[in-house]
Every structure is written in structure tokens, then in C-alpha cells.
Design a protein around this motif. Sequence first.
Motif, short mmCIF file in Angstrom:
data_model
loop_
_atom_site.label_atom_id
_atom_site.label_comp_id
_atom_site.label_asym_id
_atom_site.label_seq_id
_atom_site.Cartn_x
_atom_site.Cartn_y
_atom_site.Cartn_z
N LEU A 123 64.05 42.08 42.76
CA LEU A 123 64.22 41.22 41.59
C LEU A 123 63.52 39.90 41.85
O LEU A 123 63.85 39.17 42.80
CB LEU A 123 65.71 40.99 41.31
CG LEU A 123 66.04 40.42 39.93
CD1 LEU A 123 65.74 41.45 38.84
CD2 LEU A 123 67.51 40.01 39.85
N LYS A 124 62.55 39.58 41.01
CA LYS A 124 61.76 38.35 41.18
C LYS A 124 62.42 37.19 40.43
O LYS A 124 63.24 37.38 39.53
CB LYS A 124 60.34 38.58 40.66
CG LYS A 124 59.59 39.69 41.38
CD LYS A 124 59.40 39.38 42.86
CE LYS A 124 58.61 40.48 43.57
NZ LYS A 124 57.23 40.63 43.07
N ASP A 125 61.98 35.98 40.81
CA ASP A 125 62.58 34.79 40.21
C ASP A 125 62.41 34.77 38.70
O ASP A 125 63.29 34.30 37.97
CB ASP A 125 61.95 33.53 40.81
CG ASP A 125 62.36 33.30 42.25
OD1 ASP A 125 63.31 33.97 42.70
OD2 ASP A 125 61.73 32.47 42.94
N ASN A 126 61.28 35.30 38.20
CA ASN A 126 61.05 35.27 36.75
C ASN A 126 61.87 36.32 36.00
O ASN A 126 61.78 36.43 34.78
CB ASN A 126 59.56 35.42 36.44
CG ASN A 126 58.98 36.75 36.94
OD1 ASN A 126 59.71 37.60 37.45
ND2 ASN A 126 57.66 36.90 36.81
N GLU A 138 65.24 36.48 36.71
CA GLU A 138 66.60 36.01 36.94
C GLU A 138 67.44 36.05 35.67
O GLU A 138 68.66 36.21 35.72
CB GLU A 138 66.59 34.59 37.51
CG GLU A 138 67.96 34.08 37.90
CD GLU A 138 67.92 32.68 38.51
OE1 GLU A 138 68.98 32.23 39.00
OE2 GLU A 138 66.85 32.05 38.48
N ASN A 139 66.76 35.93 34.53
CA ASN A 139 67.52 35.93 33.27
C ASN A 139 68.30 37.22 33.09
O ASN A 139 69.38 37.23 32.49
CB ASN A 139 66.57 35.72 32.09
CG ASN A 139 65.59 36.88 31.92
OD1 ASN A 139 64.79 37.15 32.83
ND2 ASN A 139 65.63 37.53 30.78
N MET A 140 67.80 38.36 33.61
CA MET A 140 68.52 39.62 33.49
C MET A 140 69.85 39.56 34.24
O MET A 140 70.88 40.04 33.77
CB MET A 140 67.67 40.78 34.02
CG MET A 140 66.44 41.09 33.20
SD MET A 140 65.64 42.65 33.69
CE MET A 140 65.21 42.32 35.38
N LEU A 141 69.80 38.94 35.43
CA LEU A 141 71.01 38.82 36.23
C LEU A 141 71.97 37.82 35.60
O LEU A 141 73.19 38.01 35.63
CB LEU A 141 70.65 38.40 37.66
CG LEU A 141 71.61 38.81 38.77
CD1 LEU A 141 71.80 40.32 38.80
CD2 LEU A 141 71.12 38.32 40.13
N ASP A 142 71.41 36.75 35.01
CA ASP A 142 72.26 35.77 34.33
C ASP A 142 72.98 36.41 33.14
O ASP A 142 74.17 36.17 32.92
CB ASP A 142 71.42 34.59 33.85
CG ASP A 142 71.09 33.61 34.97
OD1 ASP A 142 71.93 33.43 35.86
OD2 ASP A 142 69.98 33.05 34.96
N GLU A 143 72.26 37.21 32.38
CA GLU A 143 72.86 37.87 31.23
C GLU A 143 73.97 38.83 31.66
O GLU A 143 75.02 38.91 31.02
CB GLU A 143 71.79 38.62 30.44
CG GLU A 143 70.82 37.69 29.71
CD GLU A 143 69.68 38.45 29.07
OE1 GLU A 143 69.65 39.71 29.20
OE2 GLU A 143 68.81 37.80 28.45
N LEU A 144 73.73 39.55 32.76
CA LEU A 144 74.76 40.46 33.26
C LEU A 144 75.97 39.68 33.75
O LEU A 144 77.12 40.05 33.48
CB LEU A 144 74.19 41.34 34.38
CG LEU A 144 75.14 42.39 34.95
CD1 LEU A 144 75.61 43.35 33.86
CD2 LEU A 144 74.48 43.16 36.09
N ALA A 145 75.72 38.59 34.48
CA ALA A 145 76.83 37.76 34.98
C ALA A 145 77.63 37.18 33.81
O ALA A 145 78.86 37.12 33.86
CB ALA A 145 76.29 36.64 35.87
#
Length: 402
Positions: free
Chosen positions: A380-383, A385-392
Amino acid sequence: MYSVREISPQIYWIGGNDRRLELFENLFPLTNGVSYNSYLILDEKTAIVDTVDDAITDQYLENIEHLMQGRELDYLIINHMEPDHCGNIENIIRRYPNVKVVGNNKSFQLFGQFYNMDITKNQMLVGEGDELSLGKHNLKFICAPMVHWPEVMMNFETTTGILFSADAFGTFGALTGNIFDDEVDYKGLYLEEARRYYANIVGKFGAQVQSVFKKIGSYDIKMICSLHGPIFRKDLKLILDLYDKWSRYEAEKEGVVIFYGTMYGNTANTADALANKLADRGVQDIRVYDVSKTHPSYIISDIWKYSHLVAAAPTYNMGLYYPMDNLLHEMIALGVKNRKVSIIGNHSWASAANKLMTERFASMKNMEIIGNTFDMKSRLKDNQENMLDELADAIAASVLKK
């Protein structure tokens, strides 16, 4: 040297401990060993309730000899025919050849499968609701099939309110001389292991546990004597309420169990990042496990405890990473249900893990997917991160009920 304790007038604990055993049923790690409980009633008639594993035979027979003081044994009650509890039936019969071995048809069928001794003349068949008077004490038989074997029975001693519960309400962990729940820090010493024991040994049979609750619901139970672990005489409500909840497959509390498989650390890094983001959002009680390192029984125990699950794993040999595949297989076999689940896959050139994990969870009952599943490409690349933020965000909102 004998080691016995009186648990009620004329009723004694005559069991023992095995701290050398490393794997229960050659499957489940035992950090603190295990106890094998057996009980002796010395009334006008004498009765032993279940025997013990043959690993502690010498200690067990010495306990019996010390208390019997030359008396004859009238009854040997077999509530459970699993070898860790029936391992001394033959030894008892050799010493007391006239003893009546009390069980049901399935008990004696299983005895014939495990052992060669002909006990036909000793057999005493009982069924649901039958009673056995020993003098002052009276045992009522309760059939509890598939908790967690088909022959299982329980006995309710009607004058003292003692429930001899077979394997139910038991736990991993040896006893320490303090055999009662009010003599130890039960929550500190045994509760986690009691849950691990239930989830992995009994967990599949929640409906059968609920059937037993219906049978014993009207009984005035004063003490619970399981075949493993401490005897309950004070906080019976604790274990009864937990068994009711566990057997309904209800989470004990809101929290998140993240379990991941990782080959080179990239999936692990994503799992840790998600845990950090959940903590930032106010989520408490987060557990994180590497499925290649932690024995599945511990992860299963926390899956039983907490409301939300996150599975993350890579594709491996065009399939699902083996340790994750094994864990999900165990969850299906144990009937895990009623949880909220999030899924993260990973692959480098061909994707399979995400699809297979989604299918595995879909085969479990009432498993709600929280957030969007996504499939990383190697890392998972820094760009992204929004996918992980949405899941969180989605998981935190569900856990915190925002």
C-alpha cells in the motif's frame, strides 16, 4: 501422596493436574497445563462421578483409596466418554468388580470402541430425568448430547444443588490447590482460557448448549462442578451468563480483532497502520495477530469475544495464504457468526486472496461486511492511504455506533 478436598459434606474432589501436557487433544497449546476433575460421594451408597486421564492414574487411585478406607464402590457414573475422563474406568472396575457403571446407550457404545473389557454385567442404563438415590444425596440425570460429544450427560444433586456438568463450564489451566472460584482470581487466572476452551472445544454446538439451558433453567444451582478447572460456588452467574452469550454467538463487547497473513511484511504494515488509524478515531480494545505465529485457538477466542473482525492476507500459489485459509476453515467449522467483517487482500501479479476471503465469510451466517474491501498490489503506497482512511472511518463508525 493423596490430594483431595471436601467440596460439600460427603462429597469430595479427587482429581489432579497435568502440567507436562503441551497440547490438549494434541491441538491446543497449554501454557499452564490442565486439570482433570473427578468427584466421590460417600453416602450410604458410594459413587464416583467420572474418572481422569491415564496420565495421572497413580495419583487418582491413591486419592480414591485414601477416602474409601476399604469401602466398596457402588456406582461409577460416566457423564463423558472422552479418554481424558474415561481413562481409568477399567482400573476402577478391576478394583471394584461389582461396581455399577452408570451411563446411557451411547456411553457404552463408545466404551466398546475405546476398550476391550467386557462390562456388560456392570452396566446400568439411565436416561433423561432418571434419578439415583445414594442415601442423603440424590442424582438426577440430564442428557446433554453434543455438548460436546453425543453421549454427554450432567447430574444434578437435588439436596445440595450441585451440578456435575461434564466438560461444560470448564477451562484450560491446572488447579493450584485453590479449587473454588472464590479462592482464586478467576477472571485473572482462568477467564481467557475458559473462553478459549469454549470457543475451540464446545463452540460449534451453541444450539445444544442452549437446549441444556432450557433443561436446567428452573434448577436452584448452588455449585457447578466441571471436569476441567475451578468449581463454581460463588459467582455462578459469571460463567452461566458467558455461556449463554457465547452459545448465542453474541460478542461480549465492542472491539476489533485484526488478523493478517504476511510474507515479507507489507500486509503486516497495512494491518498495523489500520490499527493505528482506528486508535486515532477512538476505537479501544484492538487485537492484532499474525496468523503464521499465533496459534489459531487464541485468535478464535478473541473472535468469540469481540464484535468486529478484519482479515488481511496475500494471494499465495494462486490461492489464499495457507495460515489464513486454515483459520477461516476453523471459523467455518466452529460455526462463527454474527460478526462485522472487513477484508484486505494483497497480490503481486494475480489476485485470489480477496475473492476467496470474501467467499469464506459469505459462507458464515450473519457476517456483515463493513467498508469497502480492497486489494493491494504488493504494497500500500502513500498515495493510496485514502483507502485505508475510508476503511478506518467505516469500522470506527460501526464500533462506536456514530
